[in-house]
Design a protein around this motif. Structure first.
Motif, mmCIF file in Angstrom:
data_model
loop_
_atom_site.group_PDB
_atom_site.id
_atom_site.type_symbol
_atom_site.label_atom_id
_atom_site.label_comp_id
_atom_site.label_asym_id
_atom_site.label_seq_id
_atom_site.Cartn_x
_atom_site.Cartn_y
_atom_site.Cartn_z
ATOM 1 N N LYS A 220 -13.250 62.446 -25.058
ATOM 2 C CA LYS A 220 -13.226 61.110 -25.680
ATOM 3 C C LYS A 220 -14.390 60.254 -25.195
ATOM 4 N N TRP A 221 -14.612 60.256 -23.880
ATOM 5 C CA TRP A 221 -15.680 59.401 -23.341
ATOM 6 C C TRP A 221 -17.061 59.963 -23.630
ATOM 7 N N HIS A 222 -17.186 61.302 -23.656
ATOM 8 C CA HIS A 222 -18.455 61.896 -24.089
ATOM 9 C C HIS A 222 -18.757 61.475 -25.530
ATOM 10 N N GLN A 223 -17.733 61.505 -26.347
ATOM 11 C CA GLN A 223 -17.900 61.142 -27.758
ATOM 12 C C GLN A 223 -18.343 59.691 -27.908
ATOM 13 N N SER A 224 -17.741 58.809 -27.111
ATOM 14 C CA SER A 224 -18.110 57.385 -27.176
ATOM 15 C C SER A 224 -19.575 57.190 -26.830
ATOM 16 N N ALA A 225 -20.025 57.871 -25.778
ATOM 17 C CA ALA A 225 -21.427 57.747 -25.368
ATOM 18 C C ALA A 225 -22.360 58.414 -26.376
ATOM 19 N N ALA A 226 -21.938 59.565 -26.891
ATOM 20 C CA ALA A 226 -22.766 60.298 -27.856
ATOM 21 C C ALA A 226 -22.983 59.495 -29.128
ATOM 22 N N ARG A 227 -21.962 58.789 -29.561
ATOM 23 C CA ARG A 227 -22.080 57.985 -30.784
ATOM 24 C C ARG A 227 -23.076 56.844 -30.619
ATOM 25 N N GLN A 228 -23.336 56.475 -29.375
ATOM 26 C CA GLN A 228 -24.331 55.435 -29.109
ATOM 27 C C GLN A 228 -25.728 56.023 -28.902
ATOM 28 N N GLY A 229 -25.825 57.343 -29.064
ATOM 29 C CA GLY A 229 -27.128 57.982 -28.975
ATOM 30 C C GLY A 229 -27.509 58.468 -27.592
ATOM 31 N N TYR A 230 -26.538 58.564 -26.680
ATOM 32 C CA TYR A 230 -26.836 59.008 -25.314
ATOM 33 C C TYR A 230 -27.012 60.527 -25.322
ATOM 34 N N ALA A 231 -28.237 60.968 -25.086
ATOM 35 C CA ALA A 231 -28.595 62.375 -25.308
ATOM 36 C C ALA A 231 -27.795 63.346 -24.433
ATOM 37 N N ARG A 232 -27.607 63.013 -23.177
ATOM 38 C CA ARG A 232 -26.851 63.919 -22.304
ATOM 39 C C ARG A 232 -25.422 64.107 -22.791
ATOM 40 N N ALA A 233 -24.826 63.036 -23.273
ATOM 41 C CA ALA A 233 -23.474 63.124 -23.810
ATOM 42 C C ALA A 233 -23.461 63.964 -25.090
ATOM 43 N N GLN A 234 -24.492 63.815 -25.921
ATOM 44 C CA GLN A 234 -24.579 64.615 -27.141
ATOM 45 C C GLN A 234 -24.665 66.107 -26.808
ATOM 46 N N PHE A 235 -25.477 66.440 -25.819
ATOM 47 C CA PHE A 235 -25.591 67.846 -25.407
ATOM 48 C C PHE A 235 -24.246 68.368 -24.905
#
Length: 267
Positions: A220-235
């Motif tokens: 859930k928290w990775h997804q929240s960060a990824a949606r904001q464009g945080y590359a490490r979370a997207q990976f």
């Protein structure tokens, strides 16, 4: 009070009327928003010695709000208000010294003004003072004092301070390692939408550090960060989809997130 009456009082030199009028024009309350008019009335009040007006006018000159950007004018007005213990003026003046805006860059002056403002309770100044202590800017490096000031700013809801005190607690910089408290501060910043804190909190849940291990919460928290464009979370989202961690396996979704991270140069 009618705007015509307030304007008449302001023109007659009533400082409180000038401040009220400036506030109305700045925010568009009861009148069309007009930041030029706001700056005009703040200027009138500032000339009559209003600390509030001097502080606000200085900030407007820094950001070019209602007036042309003018760092020299900003410093002029901020100095006047800062010298009369206005914490916002002190914090903004410190920023000018730190960045060399309208004055010669002087880290020691920046440190001193942040300190004055921080001791008066300004959250942003407390964060910047902590940063200077942590990195030895304008003063000797002191991680213990950095933790102390980051924590004070964090308690006031400053999300960057919450992230940084979390980092220091997680790594034992200037304090004993306390993963539970670190996770608590990450979570507070994460709930304010701070992507770096969301990512760090996700890692804590993924590894069970300071919180119970929980892949679903980590996802859930990775997804929240990824949606904001945080590359490490997207990976990491890609990895979660590949290995079905807290979510159903989905190679197409994994590829999507890997591409997003790669598009930012994170491989």
């Amino acid at each position: 009070m009618q705007i015509t009456v307030l304007t008449a009082e302001a023109k007659a030199g009533e400082i409180e009327a000038q401040l009220q009028l400036a506030d109305l024009y700045e925010n568009g309350f009861g009148v069309p928003q007009d930041r030029g008019q706001a700056a005009f009335w703040y200027h009138r009040a500032a000339e009559l010695g209003s600390v509030k007006a001097q502080s606000r006018l200085g900030q407007m000159y820094i950001r070019g709000i209602g007036v042309p950007e003018d760092y020299a004018q900003a410093v002029h007005w901020l100095h006047q208000a800062a010298g009369r213990d206005d914490p916002a003026a002190q914090a903004n003046l410190a920023w000018c010294y730190q960045q060399g805006l309208g004055v010669k860059q002087d880290y020691r002056q920046a440190f001193d003004w942040y300190g004055k403002s921080a001791r008066l309770g300004h959250a942003g100044a407390r964060y910047n003072l902590a940063y200077m202590h942590a990195n030895g800017i304008g003063t000797a490096r002191n991680e213990g004092l950095a933790v102390e000031w980051y924590r004070k700013a964090s308690e006031q809801g400053h999300m960057k301070a919450q992230l940084n005190v979390g980092l220091m607690l997680a790594t034992g910089m200037g304090t004993e390692v306390d993963l539970k408290e670190a996770a608590m501060w990450y979570e507070k910043a994460a709930h304010q939408g701070y992507d770096k804190a969301q990512y760090n909190l996700a890692l804590m849940y993924a590894g069970g550090h300071g919180v119970p291990q929980d892949d679903k919460v980590a996802f859930k928290w990775h997804q929240s960060a990824a949606r904001q464009g945080y590359a490490r979370a997207q990976f990491n989202m890609g990895l979660f989809y590949v290995y079905a961690l807290g979510v159903e396996q989905d190679y197409e979704a994994a590829a999507k997130y890997f591409r997003l991270a790669a598009g930012q140069g994170y491989i």
